[in-house]
Design an enzyme around this catalytic site. Structure first.
Site, PDB file in Angstrom:
ATOM      1  N   LYS A 162     -13.489  21.150 -29.815  1.00 45.38           N
ATOM      2  CA  LYS A 162     -12.811  22.417 -29.543  1.00 45.38           C
ATOM      3  C   LYS A 162     -11.960  22.841 -30.756  1.00 45.38           C
ATOM      4  O   LYS A 162     -11.865  22.113 -31.736  1.00 45.38           O
ATOM      5  CB  LYS A 162     -11.978  22.297 -28.266  1.00 45.38           C
ATOM      6  CG  LYS A 162     -12.804  21.855 -27.043  1.00 45.38           C
ATOM      7  CD  LYS A 162     -13.871  22.882 -26.628  1.00 45.38           C
ATOM      8  CE  LYS A 162     -15.012  22.273 -25.825  1.00 45.38           C
ATOM      9  NZ  LYS A 162     -14.703  21.893 -24.473  1.00 45.38           N
TER      10      LYS A 162
HETATM   11  C1  LIG Z   1     -15.338  21.439 -23.119  1.00 46.45           C
HETATM   12  C2  LIG Z   1     -15.339  22.318 -21.917  1.00 46.45           C
HETATM   13  C3  LIG Z   1     -14.767  21.906 -20.697  1.00 46.45           C
HETATM   14  C4  LIG Z   1     -14.275  20.516 -20.465  1.00 46.45           C
HETATM   15  O1  LIG Z   1     -13.355  20.075 -21.370  1.00 46.45           O
HETATM   16  P1  LIG Z   1     -12.994  18.504 -21.440  1.00 46.45           P
HETATM   17  O2  LIG Z   1     -11.661  18.490 -22.101  1.00 46.45           O
HETATM   18  O3  LIG Z   1     -14.067  17.858 -22.247  1.00 46.45           O
HETATM   19  O4  LIG Z   1     -12.942  17.989 -20.049  1.00 46.45           O
HETATM   20  C5  LIG Z   1     -14.718  22.809 -19.665  1.00 46.45           C
HETATM   21  N1  LIG Z   1     -15.232  24.049 -19.785  1.00 46.45           N
HETATM   22  C6  LIG Z   1     -15.796  24.470 -20.918  1.00 46.45           C
HETATM   23  C7  LIG Z   1     -16.317  25.873 -20.996  1.00 46.45           C
HETATM   24  C8  LIG Z   1     -15.898  23.613 -22.014  1.00 46.45           C
HETATM   25  O5  LIG Z   1     -16.504  24.023 -23.135  1.00 46.45           O
END
Ligand SMILES: *Cc1c(COP(=O)(O)O)cnc(C)c1O
Length: 376
Positions: free
Chosen positions: A184
Site C-alpha cells: 500500500k
Molecule cells: C489490501 C486491501 C485490504 C486488506 O488490507 P490488509 O491490511 O492486508 O488486511 C482490504 N481492501 C482492499 C481494497 C485492499 O486492497
C-alpha cells in the site's frame, strides 16, 4: 531475464526508520506500547484530529467496524463487485450478506445509482472502496447514506493521502479503514487503522480489538464482549511512525510517475486508461485495461513477456462475484459486466515511489515492443 528486475510495487523505508526499529527491538517493549500511541497520534494529526485506532490489518479493521455497527445475520451491506476479496469476505464473516453492485469502467468505483437501487429494508451499511486511491463521489455517497439512514464503512485501503475536494479521505465521514500492508502507499509491515467520526464508539472498539477487556478506575479487569486480538505491535507501529512524514512526498512521486505513464501510453492498439482524477488521487496503482480483442496473445502471455523483460505486472483484481464463495450466493457471469471486464483485462504496471521516469519509459517501451509483435 535482466538482472535489473522492476517489481510492480515495493515499499520505501528510510535508514532512520530501520534504526528506529532496531531501538524498539532492543527496548524490551515489543507489543502495543509507546510507539502505537505515537503512531495513532501522528495519524490522527494527519487526518485533521479525528480519533484513530491502529490494528494488525485492514481486514481485521473492516470486520471490527461491521461489529461496531451491530451488523450481523439478516443484514445486508452494499459493496462493489470489483475490489480485493477482503472487502466482501468480512461481511460474510460477521454473518451478513454482501450485496454487490457494478463499478464504473474508468473510475473502478461503485456506481452509486446502482447502489441506491440495491437498497432493501435489510440494508444496514454501504462499504465503498476508493479504488486505486481515487475517491468515490463523497457528496453523493453521504447524501445517499443520509437519505436511507445507512452507516458507511469506507474501505480506504488504497487511499491514504487521497483527498476529496481538498479534504483528506479519513478526515471526515463515518468509519474509514486504511491498510498498511507493504504493497500500500505507506506501510507498517502488516497493519491497518480506523478513523472515527467521534469518540462514541471507541470504548467498544477498544474491547473488540483486545479480548473484550475493560478496566475500572481501580484497575479491576472485566470482560463484557467476546473481543478479538487485533492490536498492533510496537515494532510495526515504529515503522508507521517513520512512514507518516513521507506519505505526501510518496504520493507526489506517484502522481509524477503516473503523469509520465499517461504521456507514454500512446500504444497501438490502445489501452483503456483509468480515470485521471485530480491532485486528490493518491495513485495506489496504475492499472489500465489490455486491448485483448486487438491482440493475438492473452493476458497471461502478456505478463509472461513483460516478466521476460524483467518487469513485474500484477492483477488487481478478479471480479469478486465469480469466486466460488460468491457464486454460492447465486452469482454468475453477466451480473456485473464492468467488474468482469476489468477482472479479465486489467494489468497493474510498476508504480512505487523509488521508481524513476526512466523506469516508466522502460515499461512503456517493453509494452510497445510486445504489442508490435502481437497486434492482430
Ligand atoms: C489490501 C486491501 C485490504 C486488506 O488490507 P490488509 O491490511 O492486508 O488486511 C482490504 N481492501 C482492499 C481494497 C485492499 O486492497
Amino acid at each position: 531475464m535482466t538482472t535489473n528486475y522492476l517489481p510492480f510495487t515495493r515499499p520505501t523505508l528510510d535508514e532512520e526508520t530501520i534504526q528506529g526499529v532496531v531501538e524498539v527491538l532492543r527496548s524490551g517493549w515489543l507489543a502495543s506500547g509507546p510507539n502505537v500511541q505515537k503512531f495513532e497520534k501522528g495519524l490522527s494529526d494527519y487526518l485533521g484530529g479525528r480519533p484513530v485506532r491502529s490494528l494488525t490489518s485492514a481486514t481485521g479493521g473492516l470486520e471490527v467496524a461491521l461489529q461496531l455497527c451491530g451488523i450481523g445475520p439478516g443484514d445486508e451491506v452494499i459493496t462493489p463487485a470489483m475490489s480485493f476479496t477482503a472487502t466482501p469476505n468480512v461481511i460474510m464473516r460477521v454473518g451478513a450478506k454482501p450485496v454487490f453492485v457494478d463499478v464504473d469502467l474508468d473510475s473502478r468505483n461503485m456506481n452509486l445509482p446502482q447502489a441506491e437501487a440495491a437498497i432493501t429494508p435489510k440494508t444496514k451499511a454501504l462499504m465503498p472502496v476508493h479504488f486505486s486511491g481515487l475517491p468515490v463521489d463523497m457528496d453523493a455517497l453521504y447524501d445517499l447514506a443520509k437519505r436511507h439512514n445507512l452507516r458507511v464503512i469506507e474501505d480506504a485501503a488504497h487511499a491514504i493521502g487521497s483527498a476529496w475536494k481538498g479534504k483528506k479521505i479519513g478526515s471526515f465521514g463515518d468509519i474509514v479503514s486504511f491498510s498498511f500492508h507493504p504493497n500500500k502507499n505507506m506501510t507498517t509491515i502488516e497493519g491497518g487503522a480506523l478513523s472515527f467520526a467521534d469518540d462514541s464508539e471507541l470504548a467498544l472498539f477498544d474491547k473488540l480489538r483486545f479480548h473484550g477487556i475493560s478496566r475500572d478506575a481501580e484497575g479491576n479487569m472485566d470482560v463484557s464482549v467476546a473481543g478479538g486480538k487485533y492490536n498492533l505491535s510496537d515494532v510495526a507501529a515504529r515503522v508507521g511512525v517513520g512512514q507518516l512524514p513521507h506519505i505526501d512526498g510518496f504520493n507526489v512521486q506517484r502522481r509524477k510517475l503516473v503523469a509520465r505513464y499517461f504521456e507514454q501510453m500512446d500504444t497501438d492498439p490502445a489501452f483503456l486508461l483509468p480515470a485521471r482524477g485530480d491532485e486528490g488521487h493518491s495513485w495506489h496503482m496504475f492499472a489500465p485495461l489490455l486491448p485483448l480483442d486487438k491482440l493475438k496473445i492473452g493476458r497471461k502471455e502478456f505478463i509472461q513477456k513483460m516478466h521476460e523483460r524483467g518487469i513485474g505486472v500484477g492483477i488487481h483484481y478478479p471480479a469478486l462475484h465469480l469466486f466460488s464463495l460468491y457464486r454460492g450466493l447465486g452469482h454468475q457471469e453477466g451480473d456485473f459486466p464492468n467488474a468482469e471486464r476489468i477482472g479479465r483485462e486489467t494489468v497493474t504496471l510498476p508504480l512505487f515511489p523509488a521508481m524513476t521516469e526512466a523506469d516508466v519509459d522502460r515499461v512503456c517501451g517493453a509494452i510497445k515492443e510486445i504489442f508490435q509483435e502481437a497486434k492482430r
